[in-house]
Scaffold this active site. Structure first.
Site, PDB file in Angstrom:
ATOM      1  N   GLY A  25       0.793  -1.235   0.000  1.00  0.00           N
ATOM      2  CA  GLY A  25       0.000   0.000   0.000  1.00  0.00           C
ATOM      3  C   GLY A  25       0.824   1.282   0.000  1.00  0.00           C
ATOM      4  O   GLY A  25       0.353   2.317   0.463  1.00  0.00           O
ATOM      5  N   ASN A  27       1.463   3.045  -2.549  1.00  0.00           N
ATOM      6  CA  ASN A  27       0.735   3.986  -3.420  1.00  0.00           C
ATOM      7  C   ASN A  27      -0.496   4.540  -2.722  1.00  0.00           C
ATOM      8  O   ASN A  27      -0.851   5.703  -2.899  1.00  0.00           O
ATOM      9  CB  ASN A  27       0.384   3.312  -4.746  1.00  0.00           C
ATOM     10  CG  ASN A  27       1.601   3.176  -5.633  1.00  0.00           C
ATOM     11  OD1 ASN A  27       2.048   4.147  -6.223  1.00  0.00           O
ATOM     12  ND2 ASN A  27       2.178   1.973  -5.667  1.00  0.00           N
ATOM     13  N   HIS A 124      -0.115   0.180 -13.151  1.00  0.00           N
ATOM     14  CA  HIS A 124       0.647  -0.981 -13.636  1.00  0.00           C
ATOM     15  C   HIS A 124       2.131  -0.595 -13.751  1.00  0.00           C
ATOM     16  O   HIS A 124       2.440   0.480 -14.273  1.00  0.00           O
ATOM     17  CB  HIS A 124       0.103  -1.425 -14.999  1.00  0.00           C
ATOM     18  CG  HIS A 124       0.764  -2.665 -15.500  1.00  0.00           C
ATOM     19  ND1 HIS A 124       0.401  -3.934 -15.077  1.00  0.00           N
ATOM     20  CD2 HIS A 124       1.803  -2.844 -16.363  1.00  0.00           C
ATOM     21  CE1 HIS A 124       1.180  -4.827 -15.660  1.00  0.00           C
ATOM     22  NE2 HIS A 124       2.035  -4.197 -16.446  1.00  0.00           N
ATOM     23  N   ASP A 161     -11.100  -1.650 -18.015  1.00  0.00           N
ATOM     24  CA  ASP A 161     -12.208  -2.182 -18.818  1.00  0.00           C
ATOM     25  C   ASP A 161     -12.265  -3.685 -18.575  1.00  0.00           C
ATOM     26  O   ASP A 161     -11.667  -4.175 -17.613  1.00  0.00           O
ATOM     27  CB  ASP A 161     -12.048  -1.794 -20.300  1.00  0.00           C
ATOM     28  CG  ASP A 161     -10.772  -2.379 -20.916  1.00  0.00           C
ATOM     29  OD1 ASP A 161     -10.155  -3.267 -20.286  1.00  0.00           O
ATOM     30  OD2 ASP A 161     -10.409  -1.948 -22.016  1.00  0.00           O
ATOM     31  N   HIS A 191       8.662   2.340  -8.450  1.00  0.00           N
ATOM     32  CA  HIS A 191       7.776   2.671  -7.327  1.00  0.00           C
ATOM     33  C   HIS A 191       7.743   4.178  -7.066  1.00  0.00           C
ATOM     34  O   HIS A 191       6.692   4.752  -6.831  1.00  0.00           O
ATOM     35  CB  HIS A 191       8.230   1.931  -6.065  1.00  0.00           C
ATOM     36  CG  HIS A 191       7.240   0.915  -5.610  1.00  0.00           C
ATOM     37  ND1 HIS A 191       7.495  -0.432  -5.634  1.00  0.00           N
ATOM     38  CD2 HIS A 191       5.984   1.045  -5.133  1.00  0.00           C
ATOM     39  CE1 HIS A 191       6.431  -1.081  -5.190  1.00  0.00           C
ATOM     40  NE2 HIS A 191       5.504  -0.211  -4.883  1.00  0.00           N
ATOM     41  N   GLU A 194       5.633   5.734  -9.587  1.00  0.00           N
ATOM     42  CA  GLU A 194       4.219   5.396  -9.364  1.00  0.00           C
ATOM     43  C   GLU A 194       3.577   6.319  -8.332  1.00  0.00           C
ATOM     44  O   GLU A 194       2.410   6.709  -8.481  1.00  0.00           O
ATOM     45  CB  GLU A 194       4.095   3.947  -8.882  1.00  0.00           C
ATOM     46  CG  GLU A 194       4.369   2.929  -9.965  1.00  0.00           C
ATOM     47  CD  GLU A 194       4.092   1.512  -9.504  1.00  0.00           C
ATOM     48  OE1 GLU A 194       3.515   0.758 -10.281  1.00  0.00           O
ATOM     49  OE2 GLU A 194       4.452   1.165  -8.359  1.00  0.00           O
TER      50      GLU A 194
END
Ligand code: GRF
Length: 208
Positions: A25, A27, A124, A161, A191, A194
């Site tokens: 976690g 992010n 991703h 999607d 990371h 990100e």
């Protein structure tokens, strides 16, 4: 569950964000810190963190920040409501306007994808469409990047999607791949990228 999208107000002000995590976690932490620092300018707020793994450290980060946590395990049989349906139920009940997958390992499908079309984003650790799709997770991505001799990699935030890593790309951040890199050192560099990209994408989505 049968939900008619037009019967629910999914865009409130501030936009309520539900973050889905399966692991560390970091992010999620970047998003929590961004909200604390006023980066969302009051236009978005994290109202819940959900995990498909009870031991995910992301849950602890949420608890420390005073954010409600939810644990929903993948269904063990076809007779139970699916994980996606339970997430949909929770999201609609709580007027969630944006769902962020920040290291969430279960695949989302069914009505959730339809009702929340354009309102679910995923992070991703590669420059999609390269190194995405089935089996391309965590270390496997970075090992494939190194094996292919790539000179740059990075991260992608995209809309979710019904495919795997196939939705519209919102943001990409690049990092160099160094000759001395191991999959670990490359993962660490990505990371950092990100943590910036996920916040940028959240800002982009709540301002839409
Ligand atoms: C990130 O590398 C993300 O790209 C992938 O899962 C990882 C989650 O990392 N989908 P963390 O749990 O936020 O540290």
């Amino acid at each position: 569950m049968r939900v008619q999208p037009e019967r629910f107000v999914l865009s409130e002000n501030p936009v309520k964000m539900l973050i889905l995590v399966s692991g560390n976690g970091s992010n999620l932490q970047a998003l929590i810190d961004a909200e604390k620092q006023g980066v969302f300018e009051g236009a978005g707020t994290i109202t819940g963190v959900l995990s498909d793994r009870p031991c995910a450290y992301g849950l602890e980060r949420a608890r420390l920040a005073g954010i409600p946590v939810y644990i929903e395990l993948p269904a063990k049989s076809g007779t139970e409501p699916s994980l996606s349906d339970r997430i949909l139920d929770l999201a609609v009940k709580n007027h969630v306007g944006l769902i962020i997958l920040a290291g969430f390992l279960s695949l989302l499908r069914g009505d959730l994808i339809k009702v929340y079309a354009g309102k679910i984003i995923n992070l991703h650790p590669s420059l999609l469409p390269k190194f995405g799709g089935k089996g391309m997770m965590g270390e496997a991505v970075h090992q494939a990047v190194l094996a292919a001799g790539e000179t740059e990699s990075g991260c992608t935030v995209h809309l979710v999607d019904s495919g795997i890593d196939t939705g519209t790309i919102l943001i990409q951040r690049k990092v160099p791949v160094l000759p001395s890199d191991s999959s670990r050192s490359l993962a660490d560099r990505i990371h950092h990228a990100e943590h910036i990209a996920i916040v940028e994408a959240a800002v982009m989505m709540i301002r839409r």
